[in-house]
Design a protein around this motif. Structure first.
Motif, PDB file in Angstrom:
ATOM      1  N   LEU A 391      27.890  34.602  35.970  1.00  0.00           N
ATOM      2  CA  LEU A 391      28.811  34.479  34.791  1.00  0.00           C
ATOM      3  C   LEU A 391      29.958  33.701  35.129  1.00  0.00           C
ATOM      4  O   LEU A 391      30.552  33.175  34.246  1.00  0.00           O
ATOM      5  CB  LEU A 391      29.131  35.952  34.706  1.00  0.00           C
ATOM      6  CG  LEU A 391      29.531  36.504  33.287  1.00  0.00           C
ATOM      7  CD1 LEU A 391      28.310  36.364  32.345  1.00  0.00           C
ATOM      8  CD2 LEU A 391      30.135  37.977  33.198  1.00  0.00           C
ATOM      9  N   ALA A 392      30.482  33.666  36.330  1.00  0.00           N
ATOM     10  CA  ALA A 392      31.565  32.959  36.612  1.00  0.00           C
ATOM     11  C   ALA A 392      31.463  31.366  36.645  1.00  0.00           C
ATOM     12  O   ALA A 392      32.303  30.822  36.201  1.00  0.00           O
ATOM     13  CB  ALA A 392      31.887  33.319  38.183  1.00  0.00           C
ATOM     14  N   VAL A 393      29.946  31.177  36.833  1.00  0.00           N
ATOM     15  CA  VAL A 393      29.870  29.720  36.729  1.00  0.00           C
ATOM     16  C   VAL A 393      30.052  29.329  35.132  1.00  0.00           C
ATOM     17  O   VAL A 393      30.631  28.246  34.915  1.00  0.00           O
ATOM     18  CB  VAL A 393      28.339  29.386  36.923  1.00  0.00           C
ATOM     19  CG1 VAL A 393      27.979  28.108  36.733  1.00  0.00           C
ATOM     20  CG2 VAL A 393      28.286  29.428  38.735  1.00  0.00           C
ATOM     21  N   GLY A 394      29.605  29.851  34.366  1.00  0.00           N
ATOM     22  CA  GLY A 394      29.683  29.748  32.860  1.00  0.00           C
ATOM     23  C   GLY A 394      30.744  29.767  32.377  1.00  0.00           C
ATOM     24  O   GLY A 394      31.376  28.980  31.715  1.00  0.00           O
ATOM     25  N   ALA A 395      31.679  30.797  32.826  1.00  0.00           N
ATOM     26  CA  ALA A 395      32.938  31.029  32.264  1.00  0.00           C
ATOM     27  C   ALA A 395      34.094  29.854  32.945  1.00  0.00           C
ATOM     28  O   ALA A 395      34.794  29.226  32.080  1.00  0.00           O
ATOM     29  CB  ALA A 395      33.604  32.393  32.826  1.00  0.00           C
ATOM     30  N   ALA A 396      33.720  29.241  33.928  1.00  0.00           N
ATOM     31  CA  ALA A 396      34.647  28.349  34.615  1.00  0.00           C
ATOM     32  C   ALA A 396      34.208  26.961  33.926  1.00  0.00           C
ATOM     33  O   ALA A 396      35.048  26.018  33.613  1.00  0.00           O
ATOM     34  CB  ALA A 396      34.154  27.994  36.282  1.00  0.00           C
ATOM     35  N   VAL A 397      32.841  26.801  33.578  1.00  0.00           N
ATOM     36  CA  VAL A 397      32.495  25.670  32.733  1.00  0.00           C
ATOM     37  C   VAL A 397      33.173  25.648  31.488  1.00  0.00           C
ATOM     38  O   VAL A 397      33.576  24.557  31.043  1.00  0.00           O
ATOM     39  CB  VAL A 397      30.694  25.261  32.841  1.00  0.00           C
ATOM     40  CG1 VAL A 397      30.403  24.142  31.916  1.00  0.00           C
ATOM     41  CG2 VAL A 397      30.546  25.026  34.172  1.00  0.00           C
ATOM     42  N   ALA A 398      33.099  26.755  30.865  1.00  0.00           N
ATOM     43  CA  ALA A 398      33.753  26.975  29.447  1.00  0.00           C
ATOM     44  C   ALA A 398      35.480  26.671  29.420  1.00  0.00           C
ATOM     45  O   ALA A 398      35.769  26.160  28.535  1.00  0.00           O
ATOM     46  CB  ALA A 398      33.375  28.054  28.968  1.00  0.00           C
ATOM     47  N   CYS A 399      35.897  27.227  30.384  1.00  0.00           N
ATOM     48  CA  CYS A 399      37.384  27.209  30.512  1.00  0.00           C
ATOM     49  C   CYS A 399      37.830  26.482  31.891  1.00  0.00           C
ATOM     50  O   CYS A 399      38.467  27.270  32.699  1.00  0.00           O
ATOM     51  CB  CYS A 399      37.841  28.790  30.422  1.00  0.00           C
ATOM     52  SG  CYS A 399      37.261  29.817  29.248  1.00  0.00           S
ATOM     53  N   PRO A 400      38.095  25.283  31.930  1.00  0.00           N
ATOM     54  CA  PRO A 400      38.220  24.670  33.009  1.00  0.00           C
ATOM     55  C   PRO A 400      39.824  24.794  33.503  1.00  0.00           C
ATOM     56  O   PRO A 400      40.242  24.443  34.641  1.00  0.00           O
ATOM     57  CB  PRO A 400      38.108  23.142  32.801  1.00  0.00           C
ATOM     58  CG  PRO A 400      37.962  23.158  31.268  1.00  0.00           C
ATOM     59  CD  PRO A 400      37.162  24.398  30.817  1.00  0.00           C
ATOM     60  N   ASP A 401      40.471  25.178  32.439  1.00  0.00           N
ATOM     61  CA  ASP A 401      41.913  25.279  32.795  1.00  0.00           C
ATOM     62  C   ASP A 401      42.386  26.790  33.224  1.00  0.00           C
ATOM     63  O   ASP A 401      43.785  27.042  33.439  1.00  0.00           O
ATOM     64  CB  ASP A 401      42.726  25.111  31.583  1.00  0.00           C
ATOM     65  CG  ASP A 401      42.643  23.534  31.216  1.00  0.00           C
ATOM     66  OD1 ASP A 401      42.194  22.734  31.933  1.00  0.00           O
ATOM     67  OD2 ASP A 401      42.720  23.413  29.935  1.00  0.00           O
ATOM     68  N   ARG A 402      41.174  27.698  33.337  1.00  0.00           N
ATOM     69  CA  ARG A 402      41.571  28.950  33.745  1.00  0.00           C
ATOM     70  C   ARG A 402      41.179  29.343  35.172  1.00  0.00           C
ATOM     71  O   ARG A 402      39.999  28.943  35.365  1.00  0.00           O
ATOM     72  CB  ARG A 402      41.011  30.045  32.764  1.00  0.00           C
ATOM     73  CG  ARG A 402      41.837  29.874  31.459  1.00  0.00           C
ATOM     74  CD  ARG A 402      41.087  30.792  30.333  1.00  0.00           C
ATOM     75  NE  ARG A 402      41.195  32.324  30.571  1.00  0.00           N
ATOM     76  CZ  ARG A 402      41.168  33.128  29.702  1.00  0.00           C
ATOM     77  NH1 ARG A 402      40.616  32.840  28.323  1.00  0.00           N
ATOM     78  NH2 ARG A 402      41.304  34.367  29.842  1.00  0.00           N
TER      79      ARG A 402
END
Lengths: 513, 513
Positions: A391-402
């Protein structure tokens, strides 16, 4: 344009711009077509459970589907557990499942299987593109179907020949379905019932737990009504400056104690609460005797709008109680989940994203971060551990500034540990923490509750992770992520301070046992 | 006696004495009952794909089912890919899938899912024990069903209350089904056809590839008939002192070249051969034009007995051509799969078991070990990579007196790398080799064959495992297995010599790229 081109272009036209992939031979045309469509970001995952969990993370953060690329039925199965979690989260997600060429299926080659049968239990929509010309239209349909409401998995089966044959056109852009509005009459009626009740509670789930819903919940609280969320929700907006609804307690008897005397339970984007598991002589349904449970609408409605309308109907003020920013002092001494929570609360920056697969360590950290800087908390919606890293992988790809923080029990992290390699490869801004207590701690607790005797040697052996002890620093270093081990609160606080101020992958083993 | 006791006792009475488990709360009664039934050996796996692959390995080596213990539908899904391989192998195997208590299902708690739906595509038999009294009889039925013929997965769903409620009795001991005999008339007719054919070939699969079938195949060869096996079989008895049948080639066009002029293909426990994948303008069905394919019987027959009867009918001598023991010289210089094969051939002891998930490195090693000491070779029957480590776990638990050698592509090994922890924990006599070429090599080959263009940057990124490079020694050390890295043939030969003469877990990273 071949079928694979039609697929990827149609997906991109419809807003699907990330592909979490673990391809095989039957998916090679899709892979080749990626070079012709720069809008789609391909992310390689070394196991399909990482790909599906990542797509869930992307979907939770963007509200739009990512796609997975999976290798026939067996590849789908490997991703199935995190698709179960995604289904429970209501996340829009499109699975592209490669298949043998249509004319090749009859020979029942080794990888042949009943793909549609595998996919059915977890999919809102399953179709197979039997010709190249069907690919584009079905891709558009899949994206639209994934929105639900509520959202979920759409599974598009892509036979190899439908990918390599010439396609006459890509698919259309289809409109995104609009969620149902609760009627004014229903809102007014519910407001009257709430006012008439002696001890009402509003229980919300689904999209209510985003920023707008939480804000409306705060207004309801200001008007005198207790608002709670489901125990596990897909995404909760929380932290300083936001209202903090109560959370339905995990253990049924505690939840029932907490709900004592409640005579009206209003359900918004959720259903009557039930215990996570059944236990002999303990309640399954968590609605107190004599309490009426009434629904304002299930997950197919626009819950936040319903909450706003309800707050208006109740004459609630616009100003809602919000949590102050209140950062704890630096923790000291032996490490425990509360001290870990304190260190996290101190250092996590504005708009951090927490991917919580921390099992027994999760609640203390959740409680400790109530007054931290504002953040989103992503929960284990379907109970299938192994969600936290993907889930963290996908969240980080989606939100590179967070900044993304992935919290994992050691048992849970082992399920999809391969995801750390993708974090390293994509240089994602993810800090992964593993709580190394070297035991399935939750099962030690649950065992007694199910009426099973105290574990003897054989049973203990199935709960224990300590022989041998996993050396997380060594393991994770092997996957390309720099890792540190922290055995004291001071060490953990220092490591967290560093990770939260330095972009890129970090890993912390928190020694808890 | 509760339902869980009835289950485990019935399984043991029916010969199921190993349980590869990854339990959760709903399985705690089963776990507790293990302390009351010492005949059952519980083995903890940190991921369900390891548990199911291990049960496959056990079943292939013993001919009797092991059981898995899986946590509801999501746990089953995690084990699904290796169950697909087990189905293709025809391995008897009993899944015990925990479920919510029967009365709790209606509340659709987070882990609730359509378990029977998940299990159906891969199971010969799926039933749920809705009461404690049903558990014992259904457990016996599941074991019996798992034998087929051919063998496969039987999936018994165990609701939590059926496990914890009192059961009046355990289940019966049921007889093992007997495989069908091919009639004498059919044998005689087939012998006549073989004699009449200009260029016949006998293609065998399934249980024909065990010691008895291979011996009979040697007699057929001595009588002038070419005998081949399927490309991928569950278990092949081979090495010095045994006949070496030819193996159907993987790539269709090569297979067709190899079969040129064949006018009769006799199928024993197999079906008409098909290419592993379809490719544009290449054959799917691997039966030459004008060749008649006739079946002596599918996987439900007693294939070895049929081969013996056929050899007798053809007047074949009892003496069959067998491979001499012929061990290669020590390999030197740069490492490649043939040199690896030479080192393995030199050092592997009598009766070693090879678990082959080596993908592109597999065939060279297979060829190099033709004249090694006698051994069993277990293949990737269903094409779902990630089988090699789990299968070795099960084979080693089943055969503690035999050396097990697990051969894995690096991409394949990452799927179920968690199995190495179980190897360490159980101190299994398994030597695991990973071929670190840092790429999905097979996909680079397959890509061109599917008609896809040469991979561009985006496509290459989905085939490449080299950024970052996995440090296998570090990763595997973290899981408790001592590991060495070998970059030359000399190093590999030394490491293999040590591993083959020292009991217990070993790991070798073979640097190939």
């Amino acid at each position: 344009m071949n079928g694979a081109d039609a697929l990827i272009e149609t997906l991109c036209d419809n807003g699907v711009t990330a592909c979490f992939a673990n391809p095989g031979t039957s998916e090679m045309q899709f892979v080749a077509a990626l070079d012709r469509e720069p809008r789609m970001r391909p992310v390689l995952c070394l196991f399909e459970g990482v790909a599906t969990g990542a797509a869930d993370g992307w979907g939770r953060m963007t509200g739009t589907p990512a796609c997975t690329l999976l290798h026939l039925g067996a590849g789908y199965a490997n991703g199935g557990a995190n698709l179960h979690n995604a289904r429970r989260a209501g996340t829009p997600l499109v699975n592209v499942i490669g298949d043998h060429a249509t004319y090749h299926r009859q020979f029942d080659a080794p990888l042949n299987s009943d793909i549609a049968g595998w996919a059915a239990p977890n999919s809102l929509w399953v179709k197979s593109a039997e010709t190249a010309d069907e690919v584009g239209p079905l891709a558009a349909e899949a994206v639209q179907a994934s929105f639900g409401a509520p959202g979920g998995c759409a599974s598009l089966i892509l036979p190899a020949d439908s990918a390599w044959n010439e396609a006459s056109a890509k698919g259309p852009v289809l409109s995104r379905p609009v969620r149902a509005k609760v009627s004014d009459a229903d809102i007014q009626a519910m407001a009257r019932r709430l006012k008439a009740a002696a001890k009402p509670v509003i229980l919300m789930g689904g999209s209510c737990c985003g920023e707008a819903g939480v804000q409306a919940a705060g207004r309801l609280k200001a008007a005198g009504f207790r608002v709670m969320t489901d125990t596990f929700v897909a995404r909760l907006a929380r932290g300083a400056g936001r209202f903090a609804p109560d959370r339905m307690l995990y253990f049924g008897e505690m939840a029932m104690e907490d709900l004592k005397g409640v005579d009206l339970m209003v359900l918004v984007e959720t259903v009557e609460p039930a215990a996570f598991f059944a236990y002999p002589s303990r309640p399954s349904l968590l609605v107190p005797e004599g309490c009426e449970a009434v629904s304002l609408g299930d997950k197919s409605i626009d819950g936040p709008a319903a909450l706003v309308a309800l707050a208006d109907a109740l004459g609630a003020s616009e100003a809602a109680p919000v949590e102050p920013l209140d950062l704890p002092a630096a923790p000291t001494g032996g490490l425990d989940p509360y001290k870990i929570g304190a260190a996290i609360a101190r250092h996590m920056p504005d708009n951090a994203i927490i991917s919580d697969d921390a099992v027994t360590a999760g609640l203390p950290i959740f409680q400790s971060t109530r007054n931290a800087r504002p953040h989103d908390w992503l929960m284990l919606t379907g109970g299938a551990i192994g969600q936290g890293i993907p889930l963290a992988v996908g969240a980080a790809v989606a939100c590179p500034d967070r900044k993304v923080l992935s919290l994992n029990g050691d048992g849970a992290a082992m399920y999809t540990v391969q995801g750390l390699w993708t974090i390293a490869r994509e240089k994602l801004d993810v800090t992964t923490v593993v709580f190394a207590n070297h035991v399935y701690r939750i099962l030690g607790i649950e065992m007694g509750r199910t009426g099973a005797a105290n574990p003897g040697p054989a049973a203990k052996r199935l709960l224990d992770l300590g022989d041998p002890r996993i050396d997380w620093v060594s393991l994770v270093g092997g996957l390309g992520v720099e890792a540190v081990r922290c055995a004291t609160a001071e060490e953990f606080d220092t490591a967290m301070a560093h990770a939260m101020t330095t972009p890129g992958p970090h890993f912390i083993e928190a020694v808890l046992g």
